[in-house]
Design an enzyme around this catalytic site. Structure first.
Site, PDB file in Angstrom:
ATOM      1  CG  HIS A 121      -0.385   0.336   2.500  1.00  0.00           C
ATOM      2  ND1 HIS A 121       0.083  -0.612   3.370  1.00  0.00           N
ATOM      3  CD2 HIS A 121      -0.170   1.523   3.111  1.00  0.00           C
ATOM      4  CE1 HIS A 121       0.538  -0.024   4.461  1.00  0.00           C
ATOM      5  NE2 HIS A 121       0.401   1.271   4.321  1.00  0.00           N
ATOM      6  CG  ASP A 151       0.008  -4.046   2.686  1.00  0.00           C
ATOM      7  OD1 ASP A 151       0.185  -3.504   1.578  1.00  0.00           O
ATOM      8  OD2 ASP A 151      -0.065  -3.414   3.753  1.00  0.00           O
ATOM      9  N   GLY A 223       3.253   6.798   8.206  1.00  0.00           N
ATOM     10  CA  GLY A 223       4.605   6.841   7.660  1.00  0.00           C
ATOM     11  C   GLY A 223       5.469   5.686   8.126  1.00  0.00           C
ATOM     12  CG  ASN A 224       6.166   4.140  12.149  1.00  0.00           C
ATOM     13  OD1 ASN A 224       5.670   5.049  12.806  1.00  0.00           O
ATOM     14  ND2 ASN A 224       7.415   3.737  12.306  1.00  0.00           N
ATOM     15  CB  SER A 225       3.043   1.902   6.107  1.00  0.00           C
ATOM     16  OG  SER A 225       1.830   1.989   6.778  1.00  0.00           O
ATOM     17  N   GLY A 281      -8.257 -26.045  -4.124  1.00  0.00           N
ATOM     18  CA  GLY A 281      -9.482 -26.121  -4.925  1.00  0.00           C
ATOM     19  C   GLY A 281     -10.718 -26.462  -4.121  1.00  0.00           C
ATOM     20  CB  VAL A 282     -11.838 -26.925  -0.946  1.00  0.00           C
ATOM     21  CG1 VAL A 282     -11.550 -28.341  -1.386  1.00  0.00           C
ATOM     22  CG2 VAL A 282     -10.728 -26.388  -0.054  1.00  0.00           C
ATOM     23  CB  ILE A 284     -13.008 -23.950   3.707  1.00  0.00           C
ATOM     24  CG1 ILE A 284     -12.187 -22.657   3.652  1.00  0.00           C
ATOM     25  CG2 ILE A 284     -12.287 -25.081   2.997  1.00  0.00           C
ATOM     26  CD1 ILE A 284     -10.827 -22.753   4.322  1.00  0.00           C
TER      27      ILE A 284
END
EC number: 3.4.21.107
Length: 499
Positions: A121, A151, A223-225, A281-282, A284
């Protein structure tokens, strides 16, 4: 108090913004470490490997006020001149404008040749990315690849000399109560160190399908992201990603993507330019206490198979709708949301042992795991199922034990509930609002497909299954019901709820 997850890398344009931050993690040990006298030595060693990231992109906007003076107004000519000078047409026609929006975030260097990890992001939508090193040198960065589902993003700069870098740690060893340290670029201030403890593990904040965040009380802000969360060995155990806050500022609840997830994603992006994940391929769903009771499972755990993708790995291995996956590749599936992560992290093409619960006993199968493609998804087409009451359909029957009215599907019901010609089963025409069935989410227009693992084609078969469950002394009955969101299993209580 409202919960808000803020995004420090995006322009703030509303009261609530999305922020991503870090969580703390630590190398576990048999005994807790004493509090450090100081974080100074570790901070001095690690700060040079943490970078500031700035991005920019062209954003379309509209200039000028959204009003006009009426014809003949003494201000009309002045208003027209103002609009034309600001790029709008005559008579106030709005012409599109563009301006360059900037955003700030954090990242950390993982190799001397300039590979840098950050949040997706932070760089999402950017057409220019630059990295400022600890010595204030600024370098253009190239996006190697990104993964919106976790992310995570990987960048590359071309340095003139080897860069200081940090190592990945083992987030699985991080324990609640361990010390942790975060470094980042809050509010564009650069090189800021905060410390705290790991407050919780395995947090699901509904950010993506693989949520497994570390929670920390180390101060994390906008800003810490993308910045690192370190254990006391100075190894990265998390990527600061989000915060819980009613105001956008730190209130001591931050979240970090654990290194156990991030490191493998980064390695795959580096090798393939994208993440590669296992695919079973399920579809759930959660195993509730009622479902566990109805199938004879002593403990409510695992992931129930609500649907199986045709010709997928699960279908080829013989996994069926209604099975409960208890173990996958030797790992216990403690809860439904645990399975997607286990599958995603398993090597593609591996022959995986899967332990199932079927027909009241355990069963083992082997699955050759496939690769998840971006377009591999469930058919979640919803049906428009209006609930307005009309004439009572012929053959409608009330099942008091469930608080339901059901009927065989006929032309009138197909029209009322907008069903396709090939829809089969028994339709729910009404639900007692005071019943357990209503509480569980059964709605008029839903289609009963199975009762006690047996297909039902008419009302009589539903009634027979309910009576058999009652005669056997069961408290609940398992039903497969086609809802507006797709097929889903319900453990329905065989008792009319007191009003």
């Amino acid at each position: 108090m409202r919960k808000a997850f803020y995004n420090p890398a995006r322009k703030l344009s509303a009261a609530l913004v999305i922020v991503l931050f870090s969580v703390t993690g630590m190398a576990g040990s048999a005994y807790a470490r004493s509090a450090p006298d100081s974080f100074a030595d570790m901070a001095e060693r690690l700060l040079p490997a943490v970078v500031n990231i700035s991005t920019s992109q062209l954003v379309a906007d509209r200039q000028g006020p959204d009003f006009q003076f009426p014809p003949g107004s003494p201000f009309e000519d002045l208003f027209r001149d103002f609009m034309e000078r600001n790029g709008q047409g005559k008579d106030g026609d709005k012409a599109p404008h563009q301006h360059r929006a900037t955003a700030l975030g954090s990242g950390f260097i993982i190799s001397p040749d300039g590979y840098i990890v950050t949040n997706n992001h932070v760089i999402d939508g950017a057409d220019e990315i630059s990295v400022t090193l600890h010595d204030n040198e600024t370098l253009p960065a190239k996006l190697i690849g990104r993964d919106p589902k976790t992310d995570v993003a990987l960048l590359k700069v071309e340095p003139k000399k080897d860069l200081p870098f940090v190592k990945w740690g083992d987030s699985d060893k991080a324990r609640v109560g361990d010390w942790a340290m975060a470094i980042g670029n809050p509010f564009g201030l650069g090189g800021t160190v905060t410390a705290g403890i790991i407050s919780a593990r395995n947090r699901d904040i509904n950010q993506g399908p693989y949520d497994d965040f570390i929670q920390t009380d180390a101060a994390i802000n906008r800003g810490n992201s993308g910045g690192p969360l370190f254990n006391m060995d100075g190894d990265v155990i998390g990527i600061n990603s989000a915060i819980y806050s009613p105001s956008g500022g730190s209130v001591g609840i931050g979240f970090a993507i654990p290194s156990a997830i991030a490191e493998s994603v980064v390695d795959q992006i580096k090798e393939y330019g994208r993440p590669r994940r296992g695919w079973l391929g399920v579809h759930i769903q959660t195993v509730t206490d009622d479902i566990a009771d109805s199938v004879g499972l002593d403990e409510a755990y695992g992931a129930m198979v609500a649907d199986v993708t045709k010709d997928g790995p699960a279908a080829k291995a013989g996994i069926k709708q209604g099975d409960i996956i208890l173990k996958f590749d030797g790992k216990k599936v403690e809860s439904m949301r645990r399975l997607p992560r286990i599958v995603a992290e398993t090597k593609i093409g591996k022959a995986v042992d899967v332990e199932l619960w079927r027909d009241g006993k355990k069963k083992d199968v082997t699955v050759d795991l496939g690769e998840l493609k971006e377009d591999t998804s469930a058919d979640n087409t919803t049906k428009d199922k209006p609930e307005q009451q009309q004439t009572k359909p012929s053959g409608e029957t009330t099942i008091d034990a469930l608080g339901l009215k059901v009927a065989n599907i006929d032309d009138e019901l197909r029209q009322r509930f907008n069903l396709t010609d090939d829809t089969e089963g028994v339709i729910v025409t009404d639900v007692d609002t005071a019943s357990y069935s209503a509480e569980k989410g059964v709605r008029p227009g839903d289609i009963i497909l199975e009762a006690s693992h047996q297909s039902v084609k008419d009302v009589a078969e539903v009634e027979k299954a309910v009576k058999a469950a009652q005669d056997d002394g069961k408290r609940t009955i398992l039903m497969l019901i086609e809802t507006s969101a797709g097929p889903r299993y319900f453990g329905l209580t065989l008792d009319k709820k007191d009003k």
